[in-house]
Motif scaffolding. Sequence first.
Motif, PDB file in Angstrom:
ATOM      1  N   ASP A 207     -48.538   6.734   1.419  1.00 31.11           N
ATOM      2  CA  ASP A 207     -48.859   5.303   1.459  1.00 31.11           C
ATOM      3  C   ASP A 207     -47.823   4.527   2.272  1.00 31.11           C
ATOM      4  N   GLN A 208     -46.545   4.878   2.099  1.00 27.04           N
ATOM      5  CA  GLN A 208     -45.473   4.165   2.785  1.00 27.04           C
ATOM      6  C   GLN A 208     -45.568   4.284   4.307  1.00 27.04           C
ATOM      7  N   VAL A 209     -45.974   5.444   4.795  1.00 23.13           N
ATOM      8  CA  VAL A 209     -45.940   5.696   6.239  1.00 23.13           C
ATOM      9  C   VAL A 209     -47.330   5.711   6.876  1.00 23.13           C
ATOM     10  N   ALA A 210     -48.338   5.301   6.145  1.00 28.09           N
ATOM     11  CA  ALA A 210     -49.718   5.364   6.648  1.00 28.09           C
ATOM     12  C   ALA A 210     -49.918   4.587   7.945  1.00 28.09           C
ATOM     13  N   ALA A 211     -49.192   3.510   8.135  1.00 27.40           N
ATOM     14  CA  ALA A 211     -49.367   2.688   9.339  1.00 27.40           C
ATOM     15  C   ALA A 211     -48.383   3.050  10.455  1.00 27.40           C
ATOM     16  N   CYS A 212     -47.554   4.044  10.227  1.00 24.71           N
ATOM     17  CA  CYS A 212     -46.590   4.462  11.250  1.00 24.71           C
ATOM     18  C   CYS A 212     -47.295   5.241  12.361  1.00 24.71           C
ATOM     19  N   PRO A 213     -46.634   5.404  13.494  1.00 23.87           N
ATOM     20  CA  PRO A 213     -47.195   6.272  14.521  1.00 23.87           C
ATOM     21  C   PRO A 213     -47.426   7.669  13.938  1.00 23.87           C
ATOM     22  N   PRO A 214     -48.484   8.355  14.368  1.00 26.25           N
ATOM     23  CA  PRO A 214     -48.806   9.670  13.793  1.00 26.25           C
ATOM     24  C   PRO A 214     -47.631  10.657  13.797  1.00 26.25           C
ATOM     25  N   ALA A 215     -46.841  10.666  14.857  1.00 25.39           N
ATOM     26  CA  ALA A 215     -45.709  11.595  14.905  1.00 25.39           C
ATOM     27  C   ALA A 215     -44.687  11.276  13.814  1.00 25.39           C
ATOM     28  N   VAL A 216     -44.476   9.995  13.549  1.00 25.49           N
ATOM     29  CA  VAL A 216     -43.538   9.577  12.494  1.00 25.49           C
ATOM     30  C   VAL A 216     -44.122   9.927  11.132  1.00 25.49           C
ATOM     31  N   THR A 217     -45.386   9.630  10.931  1.00 24.63           N
ATOM     32  CA  THR A 217     -46.049   9.958   9.669  1.00 24.63           C
ATOM     33  C   THR A 217     -45.948  11.448   9.388  1.00 24.63           C
ATOM     34  N   ASP A 218     -46.252  12.269  10.385  1.00 23.73           N
ATOM     35  CA  ASP A 218     -46.196  13.727  10.202  1.00 23.73           C
ATOM     36  C   ASP A 218     -44.785  14.197   9.880  1.00 23.73           C
ATOM     37  N   LEU A 219     -43.801  13.663  10.598  1.00 17.96           N
ATOM     38  CA  LEU A 219     -42.407  14.051  10.382  1.00 17.96           C
ATOM     39  C   LEU A 219     -41.968  13.753   8.954  1.00 17.96           C
ATOM     40  N   ILE A 220     -42.211  12.529   8.509  1.00 12.24           N
ATOM     41  CA  ILE A 220     -41.732  12.106   7.188  1.00 12.24           C
ATOM     42  C   ILE A 220     -42.518  12.776   6.074  1.00 12.24           C
ATOM     43  N   THR A 221     -43.836  12.834   6.185  1.00 12.39           N
ATOM     44  CA  THR A 221     -44.621  13.462   5.104  1.00 12.39           C
ATOM     45  C   THR A 221     -44.322  14.944   4.989  1.00 12.39           C
ATOM     46  N   SER A 222     -44.106  15.628   6.102  1.00 14.14           N
ATOM     47  CA  SER A 222     -43.795  17.059   6.019  1.00 14.14           C
ATOM     48  C   SER A 222     -42.409  17.280   5.409  1.00 14.14           C
ATOM     49  N   ALA A 223     -41.461  16.412   5.736  1.00 16.56           N
ATOM     50  CA  ALA A 223     -40.115  16.541   5.165  1.00 16.56           C
ATOM     51  C   ALA A 223     -40.132  16.297   3.658  1.00 16.56           C
ATOM     52  N   VAL A 224     -40.845  15.276   3.221  1.00 14.20           N
ATOM     53  CA  VAL A 224     -40.924  14.994   1.782  1.00 14.20           C
ATOM     54  C   VAL A 224     -41.648  16.139   1.059  1.00 14.20           C
ATOM     55  N   ALA A 225     -42.715  16.648   1.653  1.00 14.20           N
ATOM     56  CA  ALA A 225     -43.429  17.775   1.036  1.00 14.20           C
ATOM     57  C   ALA A 225     -42.521  18.997   0.928  1.00 14.20           C
ATOM     58  N   GLU A 226     -41.740  19.264   1.967  1.00 11.58           N
ATOM     59  CA  GLU A 226     -40.807  20.391   1.932  1.00 11.58           C
ATOM     60  C   GLU A 226     -39.775  20.218   0.824  1.00 11.58           C
ATOM     61  N   TYR A 227     -39.224  19.013   0.718  1.00  9.36           N
ATOM     62  CA  TYR A 227     -38.234  18.745  -0.329  1.00  9.36           C
ATOM     63  C   TYR A 227     -38.862  18.925  -1.708  1.00  9.36           C
ATOM     64  N   GLU A 228     -40.040  18.372  -1.906  1.00  9.93           N
ATOM     65  CA  GLU A 228     -40.691  18.434  -3.218  1.00  9.93           C
ATOM     66  C   GLU A 228     -41.090  19.856  -3.594  1.00  9.93           C
ATOM     67  N   THR A 229     -41.545  20.645  -2.622  1.00  8.53           N
ATOM     68  CA  THR A 229     -41.919  22.029  -2.900  1.00  8.53           C
ATOM     69  C   THR A 229     -40.685  22.867  -3.206  1.00  8.53           C
ATOM     70  N   GLY A 230     -39.621  22.617  -2.460  1.00  7.55           N
ATOM     71  CA  GLY A 230     -38.343  23.260  -2.737  1.00  7.55           C
ATOM     72  C   GLY A 230     -38.261  24.730  -2.399  1.00  7.55           C
TER      73      GLY A 230
END
Length: 194
Positions: free
Chosen positions: A101-124
């Motif tokens: 939700d936070q990055v939905a309006a960001c450029p796609p490259a930014v959205t992908d970068l941040i969502t993938s990093a958060v998913a990686e952290y959360e999955t651990g």
Amino acid sequence: MNNDDHDADGAMSFIFEAGVLKRAARTGWWFAGVTQPESIADHSFRTALIGMMLAAMEGADPARVSMLCVLHDTQETRITDIPHIAKRYLTAAPNPTITADQVAACPPAVTDLITSAVAEYETGDTLEAIVAHDADKLECLVQAVEYRHQGIDNVQRWIDSSRTALKTTSAHRLAEAALNGLPLAWLTPPPPTA
């Protein structure tokens, strides 16, 4: 407004939102008697620094670990820093959902970068995520040691729970150094060499 302007507006919206973390307190410390705890941004900065160092010590990618650390609490702009006791009674949306939700309006490259990093952290599952989690716990332990040296004596539960959660050898070594060190020892210059 062209699409590039819209993307810039979306990115800036997330940047403004992240700025809230500079003013949002780490509320769990209130239970220890800390009246003015550090901010979430303060915590995230030192977590990223610790993560970079741990990554070098553990053979992980320091840049990736630092990014995971910087982003690990960004969701708290929307759900605040919920103390562990409150988590018994409250249910918050998962961090990847909040981040999306936070990055939905960001450029796609930014959205992908941040969502993938958060998913990686959360999955651990990756070494970088494991190191980033250790950095988060180690920063909490270091903060507890600093508060104890400032006269707050009700911090042992934070030290114990943080120490127990550490996984890497390097994090355990740094925890020992924190527990046996003096937070302001760096102010004393070393003796002159002959």
